[in-house]
Design a protein around this motif. Structure first.
Motif, PDB file in Angstrom:
ATOM      1  N   GLY A 169      22.032  43.584  41.044  1.00 63.58           N
ATOM      2  CA  GLY A 169      22.276  44.697  41.949  1.00 63.58           C
ATOM      3  C   GLY A 169      23.604  44.549  42.654  1.00 63.58           C
ATOM      4  O   GLY A 169      24.368  45.521  42.798  1.00 63.58           O
ATOM      5  N   GLY A 170      23.921  43.330  43.101  1.00 62.73           N
ATOM      6  CA  GLY A 170      25.207  43.096  43.753  1.00 62.73           C
ATOM      7  C   GLY A 170      26.378  43.369  42.833  1.00 62.73           C
ATOM      8  O   GLY A 170      27.408  43.919  43.248  1.00 62.73           O
ATOM      9  N   ALA A 171      26.229  42.993  41.560  1.00 66.32           N
ATOM     10  CA  ALA A 171      27.299  43.241  40.586  1.00 66.32           C
ATOM     11  C   ALA A 171      27.516  44.737  40.385  1.00 66.32           C
ATOM     12  O   ALA A 171      28.664  45.223  40.360  1.00 66.32           O
ATOM     13  CB  ALA A 171      26.955  42.562  39.262  1.00 66.32           C
ATOM     14  N   ARG A 172      26.406  45.484  40.250  1.00 66.88           N
ATOM     15  CA  ARG A 172      26.533  46.930  40.055  1.00 66.88           C
ATOM     16  C   ARG A 172      27.147  47.607  41.282  1.00 66.88           C
ATOM     17  O   ARG A 172      27.970  48.530  41.157  1.00 66.88           O
ATOM     18  CB  ARG A 172      25.165  47.533  39.740  1.00 66.88           C
ATOM     19  CG  ARG A 172      24.617  47.133  38.385  1.00 66.88           C
ATOM     20  CD  ARG A 172      23.502  48.073  37.941  1.00 66.88           C
ATOM     21  NE  ARG A 172      22.361  48.037  38.844  1.00 66.88           N
ATOM     22  CZ  ARG A 172      21.363  47.175  38.736  1.00 66.88           C
ATOM     23  NH1 ARG A 172      21.394  46.247  37.781  1.00 66.88           N
ATOM     24  NH2 ARG A 172      20.341  47.208  39.578  1.00 66.88           N
ATOM     25  N   ALA A 173      26.746  47.150  42.457  1.00 65.05           N
ATOM     26  CA  ALA A 173      27.304  47.730  43.675  1.00 65.05           C
ATOM     27  C   ALA A 173      28.806  47.476  43.771  1.00 65.05           C
ATOM     28  O   ALA A 173      29.583  48.370  44.133  1.00 65.05           O
ATOM     29  CB  ALA A 173      26.593  47.148  44.895  1.00 65.05           C
ATOM     30  N   MET A 174      29.233  46.269  43.421  1.00 68.08           N
ATOM     31  CA  MET A 174      30.656  45.952  43.480  1.00 68.08           C
ATOM     32  C   MET A 174      31.441  46.771  42.465  1.00 68.08           C
ATOM     33  O   MET A 174      32.561  47.220  42.749  1.00 68.08           O
ATOM     34  CB  MET A 174      30.854  44.454  43.223  1.00 68.08           C
ATOM     35  CG  MET A 174      32.240  43.930  43.615  1.00 68.08           C
ATOM     36  SD  MET A 174      32.481  43.889  45.400  1.00 68.08           S
ATOM     37  CE  MET A 174      33.817  45.068  45.573  1.00 68.08           C
ATOM     38  N   ASP A 175      30.857  46.996  41.292  1.00 68.06           N
ATOM     39  CA  ASP A 175      31.504  47.845  40.294  1.00 68.06           C
ATOM     40  C   ASP A 175      31.746  49.245  40.860  1.00 68.06           C
ATOM     41  O   ASP A 175      32.815  49.842  40.635  1.00 68.06           O
ATOM     42  CB  ASP A 175      30.641  47.953  39.032  1.00 68.06           C
ATOM     43  CG  ASP A 175      30.628  46.661  38.224  1.00 68.06           C
ATOM     44  OD1 ASP A 175      31.554  45.830  38.404  1.00 68.06           O
ATOM     45  OD2 ASP A 175      29.695  46.479  37.421  1.00 68.06           O
ATOM     46  N   ARG A 176      30.762  49.782  41.575  1.00 74.20           N
ATOM     47  CA  ARG A 176      30.905  51.116  42.165  1.00 74.20           C
ATOM     48  C   ARG A 176      31.994  51.132  43.227  1.00 74.20           C
ATOM     49  O   ARG A 176      32.781  52.082  43.318  1.00 74.20           O
ATOM     50  CB  ARG A 176      29.565  51.563  42.763  1.00 74.20           C
ATOM     51  CG  ARG A 176      28.534  51.945  41.725  1.00 74.20           C
ATOM     52  CD  ARG A 176      27.148  52.091  42.310  1.00 74.20           C
ATOM     53  NE  ARG A 176      27.075  53.077  43.385  1.00 74.20           N
ATOM     54  CZ  ARG A 176      25.970  53.347  44.069  1.00 74.20           C
ATOM     55  NH1 ARG A 176      24.832  52.694  43.781  1.00 74.20           N
ATOM     56  NH2 ARG A 176      25.989  54.257  45.017  1.00 74.20           N
ATOM     57  N   LEU A 177      32.049  50.078  44.033  1.00 70.96           N
ATOM     58  CA  LEU A 177      33.068  50.027  45.081  1.00 70.96           C
ATOM     59  C   LEU A 177      34.469  49.895  44.482  1.00 70.96           C
ATOM     60  O   LEU A 177      35.426  50.520  44.956  1.00 70.96           O
ATOM     61  CB  LEU A 177      32.787  48.853  46.026  1.00 70.96           C
ATOM     62  CG  LEU A 177      31.540  49.004  46.912  1.00 70.96           C
ATOM     63  CD1 LEU A 177      31.240  47.689  47.632  1.00 70.96           C
ATOM     64  CD2 LEU A 177      31.729  50.138  47.923  1.00 70.96           C
ATOM     65  N   LEU A 178      34.606  49.101  43.428  1.00 66.70           N
ATOM     66  CA  LEU A 178      35.916  48.932  42.795  1.00 66.70           C
ATOM     67  C   LEU A 178      36.389  50.215  42.117  1.00 66.70           C
ATOM     68  O   LEU A 178      37.601  50.422  41.938  1.00 66.70           O
ATOM     69  CB  LEU A 178      35.860  47.799  41.773  1.00 66.70           C
ATOM     70  CG  LEU A 178      35.698  46.378  42.330  1.00 66.70           C
ATOM     71  CD1 LEU A 178      35.571  45.379  41.187  1.00 66.70           C
ATOM     72  CD2 LEU A 178      36.859  46.014  43.245  1.00 66.70           C
TER      73      LEU A 178
END
Length: 359
Positions: free
Chosen positions: A228-237
């Motif tokens: 989940g953290g990885a997916r969230a960071m992808d969205r922020l980037l």
């Protein structure tokens, strides 16, 4: 003739169980002082008179304490249980574990209440519950203690999640970051955590104190865990104007975010600073800045509350623990994933990563 008021009438008016009323009016530990005062006031208002029979609670006799956890395999929960067990074992009490790992397990637990008549007390560890499920727990008729979450009606031991989150975000603000995001989390089945609500409040408080706006696109909610953290960071980037600072709900979530930053070859902390919360053992290994909490100590203090509730001796080093609500402290631990933001105008871009490049 007006019917006599009974204990059930007081319980209905107070919105608590009959056992809670009995403890409150009988002076028995296991009820917060605020709840005790409220129940006594209602009893006075209704002119309810306590009889010795009504106020008597049978003392525990099983020699067992139940513990309910949603995820025994995770570091936080296993650490709380370890702290609990160590203190209870010294007091010659056995620990009976109830692992309610998903929605079906939870439904079955609250329908059947398997701890009934099997334990003297029940410790509930950071378990998301509905009001109806809380009411069902009261029907057990045993002392209830909450660990990792607060309660209005029962003793609890929990960090101040809002203050811990504010500490993390204040660190980013002090470094000079103005575009700060938060990665929130929910249960995989969609339920929310009391801790998440508190940490969101702390995030907002720190932004407001720093004179910074809260951007809706900078608050991303994902299922708990590294993925989940990885997916969230992808969205922020992927945003046109990404954040330079990110606060993650927990270290596990932050480590997932760190994976995405590494794969995108984003310089950490040169382009993006990242802060977690917990001080999970992996935080040190990944050089993650975090706010440390101490779950084993939460478990130890919860065990002390149980002992006080059951009228048993408390270890000397836990003698100061009360039964109204305990707030163990947290500590900001600064490591290598936070630094001042790069000079204004610098782009996020693809840059050599200080954490080992792409994987």
């Amino acid at each position: 003739m007006k019917p006599a008021v009974n204990m059930a009438d007081v319980a209905v008016r107070a919105g608590v169980s009959i056992s809670t009323v009995s403890r409150a009016l009988g002076g028995v530990p296991g009820v917060s002082e605020a709840t005790r005062v409220r129940i006594r006031a209602i009893a006075d208002e209704l002119a309810y008179v306590v009889s010795p029979e009504a106020s008597h609670l049978a003392r525990g006799s099983t020699g067992r304490v139940g513990v309910v956890v949603p995820a025994i395999h995770l570091w936080y929960f296993s650490s709380v249980v370890a702290g609990l067990e160590a203190v209870l074992r010294e007091s010659e009490l056995d620990l009976l574990l109830y692992h309610v790992g998903g929605p079906e397990d939870r439904r079955r637990f609250f329908d059947r209440l398997p701890a009934r008549r099997k334990v003297d007390a029940l410790v509930v560890v950071a378990l998301p519950m509905t009001d109806e499920q809380r009411r069902r727990l009261d029907e057990l008729g045993v002392a209830l203690v909450f660990a990792g979450a607060t309660s209005e009606d029962h003793p609890w031991v929990a960090i101040d999640d809002a203050a811990a989150a504010a500490s993390a975000v204040n660190h980013l603000v002090t470094l000079g970051h103005e575009r700060i995001a938060m990665i929130r989390t929910v249960e995989p089945d969609g339920g929310d955590w009391q801790a998440d609500r508190g940490r969101l409040a702390g995030f907002r408080e720190a932004l407001q104190r720093g004179g910074l706006p809260e951007r809706r696109d900078f608050v991303v909610t994902v299922p708990w865990g590294p993925d989940g953290g990885a997916r969230a960071m992808d969205r922020l980037l992927a945003l046109p104007d990404p954040p330079t600072g990110v606060f993650a709900y927990s270290d596990e979530v932050a480590i997932g975010a760190l994976r995405s930053l590494r794969r995108a070859r984003v310089d950490v902390p040169g382009a993006v600073s990242l802060v977690g919360l917990d001080d999970h053992p992996m935080a040190d290994l990944t050089d993650l800045t975090t706010v440390a909490q101490f779950p084993a100590e939460i478990g130890r203090r919860a065990a002390a509350v149980v002992l006080r509730t059951l009228g048993l001796p408390v270890p000397a080093d836990l003698d100061g623990v009360g039964v109204d609500g305990e707030r163990p402290g947290t500590t900001l631990v600064v490591r290598g994933t936070t630094a001042p933001p790069r000079a204004a105008g610098a782009r996020l871009g693809l840059v050599p990563s200080t954490l080992g490049g792409s994987s």
